[in-house]
Design a protein around this motif. Structure first.
Motif, PDB file in Angstrom:
ATOM      1  N   LYS A  72       0.852  -1.183   0.000  1.00  0.00           N
ATOM      2  CA  LYS A  72       0.000   0.000   0.000  1.00  0.00           C
ATOM      3  C   LYS A  72       0.889   1.235   0.000  1.00  0.00           C
ATOM      4  N   ALA A  73       0.305   2.367  -0.377  1.00  0.00           N
ATOM      5  CA  ALA A  73       1.049   3.629  -0.349  1.00  0.00           C
ATOM      6  C   ALA A  73       1.482   3.907   1.088  1.00  0.00           C
ATOM      7  N   GLU A  74       2.737   4.213   1.240  1.00  0.00           N
ATOM      8  CA  GLU A  74       3.286   4.484   2.577  1.00  0.00           C
ATOM      9  C   GLU A  74       4.477   5.417   2.435  1.00  0.00           C
ATOM     10  N   ALA A  76       7.547   5.093   3.447  1.00  0.00           N
ATOM     11  CA  ALA A  76       8.785   4.420   3.049  1.00  0.00           C
ATOM     12  C   ALA A  76       8.884   4.260   1.530  1.00  0.00           C
ATOM     13  N   LEU A  77       7.722   4.208   0.861  1.00  0.00           N
ATOM     14  CA  LEU A  77       7.679   4.094  -0.606  1.00  0.00           C
ATOM     15  C   LEU A  77       7.324   5.440  -1.247  1.00  0.00           C
ATOM     16  N   HIS A  78       7.493   6.506  -0.479  1.00  0.00           N
ATOM     17  CA  HIS A  78       7.274   7.861  -0.966  1.00  0.00           C
ATOM     18  C   HIS A  78       5.856   8.050  -1.497  1.00  0.00           C
ATOM     19  N   ARG A  79       4.913   7.400  -0.785  1.00  0.00           N
ATOM     20  CA  ARG A  79       3.466   7.508  -1.032  1.00  0.00           C
ATOM     21  C   ARG A  79       3.020   6.864  -2.338  1.00  0.00           C
ATOM     22  N   PHE A  80       3.808   5.908  -2.856  1.00  0.00           N
ATOM     23  CA  PHE A  80       3.386   5.102  -3.996  1.00  0.00           C
ATOM     24  C   PHE A  80       2.908   3.754  -3.485  1.00  0.00           C
ATOM     25  N   SER A  81       1.833   3.236  -4.060  1.00  0.00           N
ATOM     26  CA  SER A  81       1.470   1.836  -3.841  1.00  0.00           C
ATOM     27  C   SER A  81       2.128   1.042  -4.958  1.00  0.00           C
ATOM     28  N   VAL A  82       2.209  -0.276  -4.750  1.00  0.00           N
ATOM     29  CA  VAL A  82       2.854  -1.154  -5.732  1.00  0.00           C
ATOM     30  C   VAL A  82       1.924  -2.319  -6.031  1.00  0.00           C
ATOM     31  N   ASP A  83       1.566  -2.463  -7.301  1.00  0.00           N
ATOM     32  CA  ASP A  83       0.773  -3.589  -7.782  1.00  0.00           C
ATOM     33  C   ASP A  83       1.571  -4.274  -8.876  1.00  0.00           C
ATOM     34  N   VAL A  84       1.361  -5.583  -9.038  1.00  0.00           N
ATOM     35  CA  VAL A  84       1.959  -6.317 -10.150  1.00  0.00           C
ATOM     36  C   VAL A  84       0.864  -7.166 -10.771  1.00  0.00           C
TER      37      VAL A  84
END
Length: 156
Positions: A72-74, A76-84
């Motif tokens: 989820k966006a967080e 630590a990921l600079h407010r990006f979520s990650v889906d594959v």
């Protein structure tokens, strides 16, 4: 690669793109700096292949597409979520990108393209929409969504 190592690799990448406009300049920069054949591209592709094989990526299936939100966006990921997603010669559901979308296209079989684009990065600006389509083979596509925002189009 472990899920934690994958997270760290993505955090390093998102640190480089955080705060930049999602536009053609970012598309060009990603492809010249982290594009197909680069160490970043190769390591992310291998991590995605391993994650699918281990079952922590693309752990859902619907309409002939394997998919899953891995992070989820967080902060630590600079407010990006990650889906594959794992797609083969198929068009996915139409959706809009309220804040934009950054895609990493990783062909697995054939000369797979995503929305007509070959291996590498594809950046969609805020407010754009599309029906994500993989043609000419099979590909994994990693999606970075600012604030995790995506709006699927309702069909009548």
């Amino acid at each position: 690669m472990s899920k934690q190592a994958f997270h760290q690799r993505l955090a390093d990448l998102t640190a480089q793109i955080a705060g930049r406009p999602l536009d053609e300049a970012l598309d060009r920069w990603l492809n010249s700096t982290h594009g197909a054949g680069s160490a970043t591209f190769d390591s992310l592709k291998q991590a995605c292949i391993e994650g699918v094989a281990e079952g922590w990526l693309c752990d859902r299936e619907g309409g002939g597409i394997r998919y899953g939100r891995v992070f989820k966006a967080e902060d630590a990921l600079h407010r990006f979520s990650v889906d594959v997603v794992d797609m083969q010669d198929i068009a996915g559901p139409h959706h809009t990108h309220p804040n934009g979308e950054i895609d990493l296209i990783m062909p697995l079989e054939g000369d797979a393209t995503f929305d007509g684009r070959p291996a590498g990065w594809c950046v969609y600006a805020a407010g754009t929409s599309h029906r994500p389509t993989v043609a000419q083979g099979r590909a994994l596509v990693l999606y970075l969504l600012p604030e995790g925002q995506i709006q699927f189009t309702k069909t009548p």
